[in-house]
Design a protein around this motif. Structure first.
Motif, PDB file in Angstrom:
ATOM      1  N   ILE A  56       0.834  -1.214   0.000  1.00  0.00           N
ATOM      2  CA  ILE A  56       0.000   0.000   0.000  1.00  0.00           C
ATOM      3  C   ILE A  56       0.863   1.257   0.000  1.00  0.00           C
ATOM      4  CG2 ILE A  56      -1.554   1.371   1.461  1.00  0.00           C
ATOM      5  CD1 ILE A  56      -2.900  -1.285   2.244  1.00  0.00           C
ATOM      6  N   THR A  57       1.879   1.296   0.854  1.00  0.00           N
ATOM      7  CA  THR A  57       2.739   2.480   0.949  1.00  0.00           C
ATOM      8  C   THR A  57       3.517   2.694  -0.341  1.00  0.00           C
ATOM      9  OG1 THR A  57       2.966   2.247   3.339  1.00  0.00           O
ATOM     10  CG2 THR A  57       4.640   3.541   2.209  1.00  0.00           C
ATOM     11  N   GLY A  74       2.529   6.514  -6.872  1.00  0.00           N
ATOM     12  CA  GLY A  74       1.462   7.360  -7.406  1.00  0.00           C
ATOM     13  C   GLY A  74       1.770   8.834  -7.258  1.00  0.00           C
ATOM     14  N   ILE A  75       2.315   9.217  -6.112  1.00  0.00           N
ATOM     15  CA  ILE A  75       2.701  10.618  -5.898  1.00  0.00           C
ATOM     16  C   ILE A  75       3.759  11.033  -6.912  1.00  0.00           C
ATOM     17  CG2 ILE A  75       3.866  12.199  -4.303  1.00  0.00           C
ATOM     18  CD1 ILE A  75       2.509  10.597  -2.018  1.00  0.00           C
ATOM     19  N   PHE A 134      -1.376  10.853   0.999  1.00  0.00           N
ATOM     20  CA  PHE A 134      -1.301  10.896  -0.459  1.00  0.00           C
ATOM     21  C   PHE A 134      -1.867  12.207  -0.992  1.00  0.00           C
ATOM     22  CE2 PHE A 134      -3.391   9.896  -4.574  1.00  0.00           C
ATOM     23  CZ  PHE A 134      -2.299   9.468  -5.312  1.00  0.00           C
ATOM     24  N   HIS A 162       1.260   4.034  -3.090  1.00  0.00           N
ATOM     25  CA  HIS A 162       0.918   5.448  -2.949  1.00  0.00           C
ATOM     26  C   HIS A 162       2.121   6.349  -3.243  1.00  0.00           C
ATOM     27  CE1 HIS A 162      -2.729   3.927  -0.967  1.00  0.00           C
ATOM     28  NE2 HIS A 162      -3.249   5.108  -1.254  1.00  0.00           N
ATOM     29  N   THR A 196      -5.395   5.562 -12.482  1.00  0.00           N
ATOM     30  CA  THR A 196      -6.148   5.937 -11.276  1.00  0.00           C
ATOM     31  C   THR A 196      -7.231   4.925 -10.900  1.00  0.00           C
ATOM     32  OG1 THR A 196      -5.721   8.293 -11.616  1.00  0.00           O
ATOM     33  CG2 THR A 196      -7.585   7.705 -10.218  1.00  0.00           C
ATOM     34  N   HIS A 233      -5.678   1.982  -9.244  1.00  0.00           N
ATOM     35  CA  HIS A 233      -5.182   2.336  -7.912  1.00  0.00           C
ATOM     36  C   HIS A 233      -6.295   2.185  -6.879  1.00  0.00           C
ATOM     37  CE1 HIS A 233      -2.727   5.420  -5.377  1.00  0.00           C
ATOM     38  NE2 HIS A 233      -3.328   4.541  -4.617  1.00  0.00           N
ATOM     39  N   SER A 265      -6.600  -0.772  -3.956  1.00  0.00           N
ATOM     40  CA  SER A 265      -6.721  -0.423  -2.538  1.00  0.00           C
ATOM     41  C   SER A 265      -7.924  -1.121  -1.905  1.00  0.00           C
ATOM     42  CB  SER A 265      -6.857   1.095  -2.380  1.00  0.00           C
ATOM     43  OG  SER A 265      -5.702   1.761  -2.812  1.00  0.00           O
ATOM     44  N   ASN A 273      -2.672   6.442   4.724  1.00  0.00           N
ATOM     45  CA  ASN A 273      -1.978   6.534   3.441  1.00  0.00           C
ATOM     46  C   ASN A 273      -2.745   7.397   2.446  1.00  0.00           C
ATOM     47  OD1 ASN A 273       0.571   4.558   2.644  1.00  0.00           O
ATOM     48  ND2 ASN A 273      -0.481   3.932   4.510  1.00  0.00           N
ATOM     49  N   LEU A 274      -4.059   7.237   2.404  1.00  0.00           N
ATOM     50  CA  LEU A 274      -4.878   8.051   1.505  1.00  0.00           C
ATOM     51  C   LEU A 274      -4.784   9.530   1.872  1.00  0.00           C
ATOM     52  CD1 LEU A 274      -8.117   5.889   1.107  1.00  0.00           C
ATOM     53  CD2 LEU A 274      -6.484   6.477  -0.693  1.00  0.00           C
TER      54      LEU A 274
END
Length: 223
Positions: free
Chosen positions: A25-26, A32-33, A214, A29, A49, A52, A56, A210-211
């Motif tokens: 998960i980390t 993604g950043i 993010f 993300h 997207t 993603h 999740s 995390n969300l």
């Protein structure tokens, strides 16, 4: 000679599984950043997207334990009410305001991406889990969960507009969006509270953090 090897008990294996999923998960993300903030990579990551969000949700539900009829009702109602409110919003301006969706979030029905229903489901599940064992009053817990969702939406809105997820009339995010968001969230949160299924999930809080991080970072880094 004494055997000093540590045996893998079911608890140990499960704990390791949780850690592995948290790392996934980390990393997902963080990548993604990076992809969203590097202009040359952004178009490709915009396309990714939907995957993603779906990933999740799948990772989260791997650790869901209460797969009973009440939980399936929650899935259907949270998706249906969330998605239905968005269809109504796009076509009437109520309850969120006047806006329209871009192509980034994938397949649309009635001019709303199907993925938006999954988004409502995911956010209600994550924010509701914060209070399911900490707050006994269903209405208070639903209100607090809805407030968390509004705070998340405050983070999401500017990023979503910049990444062409959706667009607001006159490029202004109206106050009605957050009021409407709270109202719809409260209805689904109350359903979440009233339905009887196991609401413990070892990934809920971690994924929620995390969300939030993010979208905080994207707010700071996106041009």
């Amino acid at each position: 000679m004494e055997n000093t090897n540590i045996q893998n008990t079911p608890t140990t294996v499960f704990f390791n599984k949780v850690n592995i999923f948290k790392i996934i998960i980390t990393v997902f993300h963080l990548v993604g950043i990076l992809g969203m903030t590097v202009p040359v990579l952004r178009p490709y990551f915009q396309i990714l997207t939907p995957f993603h969000l779906l990933l999740s949700t799948v990772l989260l539900f791997v650790f869901h334990k209460g797969w009973n009829s009440a939980f399936y009702i929650f899935l259907i109602l949270s998706f249906g009410i969330g998605y239905g409110s968005e269809v109504m919003g796009v076509h009437t301006g109520f309850p969120f305001g006047n806006y329209s969706y871009g192509p980034v979030l994938g397949v649309q029905l009635f001019e709303v991406p199907l993925l938006i229903g999954v988004n409502w489901l995911l956010l209600v599940y994550l924010s509701g889990a914060l209070f399911h064992s900490r707050v006994k009053n269903d209405y208070l817990a639903a209100g607090l969960g809805s407030l968390v969702m509004v705070l998340l939406d405050v983070l999401i809105e500017p990023v979503a507009v910049k990444l062409d997820f959706w667009a607001w009339e006159n490029d202004i995010i109206p106050l009605s969006n957050f009021i409407g968001w709270f109202g719809i969230a409260f209805i689904i949160q109350l359903i979440y509270r009233k339905l009887s299924f196991d609401k413990t999930n070892l990934l809920s809080l971690y994924l929620l953090i995390n969300l939030a991080v993010f979208f905080i970072l994207l707010n700071l880094l996106l041009e």
